[in-house]
Design a protein around this motif. Structure first.
Motif, PDB file in Angstrom:
ATOM      1  N   ALA A  32       0.322  -1.545   0.141  1.00 45.04           N
ATOM      2  CA  ALA A  32       0.403   0.026   0.153  1.00 45.04           C
ATOM      3  C   ALA A  32       1.129   1.193  -0.334  1.00 45.04           C
ATOM      4  O   ALA A  32       1.821   1.094   0.433  1.00 45.04           O
ATOM      5  N   PHE A  33       0.350   2.296  -0.090  1.00 46.28           N
ATOM      6  CA  PHE A  33       1.164   3.573  -0.780  1.00 46.28           C
ATOM      7  C   PHE A  33       0.297   4.781   0.055  1.00 46.28           C
ATOM      8  O   PHE A  33      -0.951   4.773  -1.083  1.00 46.28           O
ATOM      9  N   ASP A  34       1.197   6.002  -0.290  1.00 46.15           N
ATOM     10  CA  ASP A  34       0.342   6.418   0.496  1.00 46.15           C
ATOM     11  C   ASP A  34       1.666   7.899   0.578  1.00 46.15           C
ATOM     12  O   ASP A  34       2.835   8.066   1.002  1.00 46.15           O
ATOM     13  N   ILE A  35       1.293   8.786  -0.474  1.00 43.79           N
ATOM     14  CA  ILE A  35       1.740   9.680  -1.234  1.00 43.79           C
ATOM     15  C   ILE A  35       1.555  11.203  -1.006  1.00 43.79           C
ATOM     16  O   ILE A  35      -0.009  11.572  -1.221  1.00 43.79           O
ATOM     17  N   TRP A  36       2.170  11.925  -0.236  1.00 45.52           N
ATOM     18  CA  TRP A  36       1.873  14.406   0.014  1.00 45.52           C
ATOM     19  C   TRP A  36       2.524  14.735  -1.120  1.00 45.52           C
ATOM     20  O   TRP A  36       4.038  14.488  -0.502  1.00 45.52           O
ATOM     21  N   LEU A  37       2.367  15.626  -2.117  1.00 45.69           N
ATOM     22  CA  LEU A  37       3.868  16.458  -2.866  1.00 45.69           C
ATOM     23  C   LEU A  37       2.439  17.488  -2.481  1.00 45.69           C
ATOM     24  O   LEU A  37       1.086  17.508  -3.095  1.00 45.69           O
ATOM     25  N   LYS A  38       3.758  18.810  -2.610  1.00 48.31           N
ATOM     26  CA  LYS A  38       3.537  20.300  -1.903  1.00 48.31           C
ATOM     27  C   LYS A  38       3.683  20.396  -3.919  1.00 48.31           C
ATOM     28  O   LYS A  38       4.867  20.113  -3.851  1.00 48.31           O
ATOM     29  N   CYS A  39       3.445  21.174  -4.431  1.00 59.83           N
ATOM     30  CA  CYS A  39       3.562  21.694  -6.218  1.00 59.83           C
ATOM     31  C   CYS A  39       3.346  23.052  -6.756  1.00 59.83           C
ATOM     32  O   CYS A  39       1.867  23.825  -5.128  1.00 59.83           O
ATOM     33  N   ALA A  40       3.415  23.110  -6.912  1.00 62.03           N
ATOM     34  CA  ALA A  40       3.798  24.705  -7.245  1.00 62.03           C
ATOM     35  C   ALA A  40       3.763  25.498  -8.862  1.00 62.03           C
ATOM     36  O   ALA A  40       4.382  23.909  -9.311  1.00 62.03           O
ATOM     37  N   CYS A  41       3.941  25.982  -9.650  1.00 59.29           N
ATOM     38  CA  CYS A  41       3.935  26.406 -11.087  1.00 59.29           C
ATOM     39  C   CYS A  41       3.052  27.975 -10.802  1.00 59.29           C
ATOM     40  O   CYS A  41       2.057  28.845 -10.284  1.00 59.29           O
ATOM     41  N   ALA A  42       4.030  28.805 -11.573  1.00 58.86           N
ATOM     42  CA  ALA A  42       3.829  30.488 -11.770  1.00 58.86           C
ATOM     43  C   ALA A  42       2.836  30.981 -12.778  1.00 58.86           C
ATOM     44  O   ALA A  42       2.082  31.038 -12.568  1.00 58.86           O
ATOM     45  N   THR A  43       2.508  29.763 -13.356  1.00 58.37           N
ATOM     46  CA  THR A  43       1.360  29.731 -14.776  1.00 58.37           C
ATOM     47  C   THR A  43       0.295  29.297 -14.417  1.00 58.37           C
ATOM     48  O   THR A  43       0.713  28.119 -13.477  1.00 58.37           O
ATOM     49  N   THR A  44      -0.935  30.030 -13.097  1.00 57.32           N
ATOM     50  CA  THR A  44      -1.376  30.127 -12.425  1.00 57.32           C
ATOM     51  C   THR A  44      -2.750  28.434 -13.160  1.00 57.32           C
ATOM     52  O   THR A  44      -3.438  27.753 -12.754  1.00 57.32           O
ATOM     53  N   THR A  45      -2.643  28.484 -15.019  1.00 55.68           N
ATOM     54  CA  THR A  45      -3.484  27.853 -15.307  1.00 55.68           C
ATOM     55  C   THR A  45      -3.310  26.252 -15.911  1.00 55.68           C
ATOM     56  O   THR A  45      -3.844  25.599 -16.394  1.00 55.68           O
ATOM     57  N   LYS A  46      -1.793  26.360 -15.050  1.00 57.24           N
ATOM     58  CA  LYS A  46      -1.164  24.642 -15.505  1.00 57.24           C
ATOM     59  C   LYS A  46      -1.504  23.718 -14.002  1.00 57.24           C
ATOM     60  O   LYS A  46      -2.100  24.176 -13.293  1.00 57.24           O
ATOM     61  N   GLY A  47      -1.286  22.398 -14.305  1.00 58.09           N
ATOM     62  CA  GLY A  47      -1.136  21.990 -13.244  1.00 58.09           C
ATOM     63  C   GLY A  47      -0.707  20.804 -13.514  1.00 58.09           C
ATOM     64  O   GLY A  47       1.210  20.959 -13.662  1.00 58.09           O
ATOM     65  N   ILE A  48      -0.705  19.357 -13.425  1.00 56.34           N
ATOM     66  CA  ILE A  48       1.132  18.158 -13.363  1.00 56.34           C
ATOM     67  C   ILE A  48      -0.130  17.165 -13.482  1.00 56.34           C
ATOM     68  O   ILE A  48      -1.931  16.361 -12.984  1.00 56.34           O
ATOM     69  N   LYS A  49       0.272  16.056 -14.119  1.00 54.64           N
ATOM     70  CA  LYS A  49       0.228  14.873 -14.546  1.00 54.64           C
ATOM     71  C   LYS A  49       0.935  14.011 -13.566  1.00 54.64           C
ATOM     72  O   LYS A  49       1.766  13.897 -13.951  1.00 54.64           O
ATOM     73  N   PHE A  50       0.412  12.662 -13.015  1.00 53.51           N
ATOM     74  CA  PHE A  50       0.499  11.881 -12.647  1.00 53.51           C
ATOM     75  C   PHE A  50       0.844  10.476 -12.955  1.00 53.51           C
ATOM     76  O   PHE A  50      -0.514  10.076 -13.243  1.00 53.51           O
TER      77      PHE A  50
END
Length: 125
Positions: free
Chosen positions: A19-37
């Motif tokens: 089992a896994f539990d992952i916590w990420l703190k993410c940031a991007c200066a361009t606020t309309t972008k994001g992350i895929k994983f």
């Protein structure tokens, strides 16, 4: 395309279950972008996982589940937190269970995962 995270990974033996539990703190200066994983493991393994994200600046919440494809989260604010939970079921092969990620939409500003993001892995079998 997603690429391997440099730090969030686990060496697994054949037929193990984790089992896994992952916590990420993410940031991007361009606020309309994001992350895929996604989560990637050795051939013949099965990985089921989901994510929930809190957009710190916009106070919004989104959830996702997957067994195969990359999951993508677009943000309104510049910082957000992402929690990914799931189960890895190993097959005949040993190898590495690994988080992979990328910016969800290409942008010169780039998406970052901050230091002190972490993963907890619990062996179930």
């Amino acid at each position: 395309n997603v690429q391997n995270d440099d730090h969030i990974a686990l060496t697994v033996a054949a037929s193990e279950v984790w089992a896994f539990d992952i916590w990420l703190k993410c940031a991007c200066a361009t606020t309309t972008k994001g992350i895929k994983f996604d989560m990637n493991g050795p051939a013949a393994s099965t990985i089921s996982y989901g994510g929930i994200s809190v957009d710190v600046d916009a106070a919004s919440l989104a959830d996702y589940t997957s067994t195969a494809a990359s999951l993508s989260y677009a943000v309104v604010g510049a910082t957000w937190e992402l929690r990914i939970k799931g189960v890895y079921i190993g097959g005949a092969n040993a190898g590495t269970l690994r988080l992979r990620w990328a910016q969800s939409a290409a942008d010169a500003a780039g998406t970052t995962v901050s230091a002190n993001s972490y993963a907890i892995f619990d062996k179930l079998a």
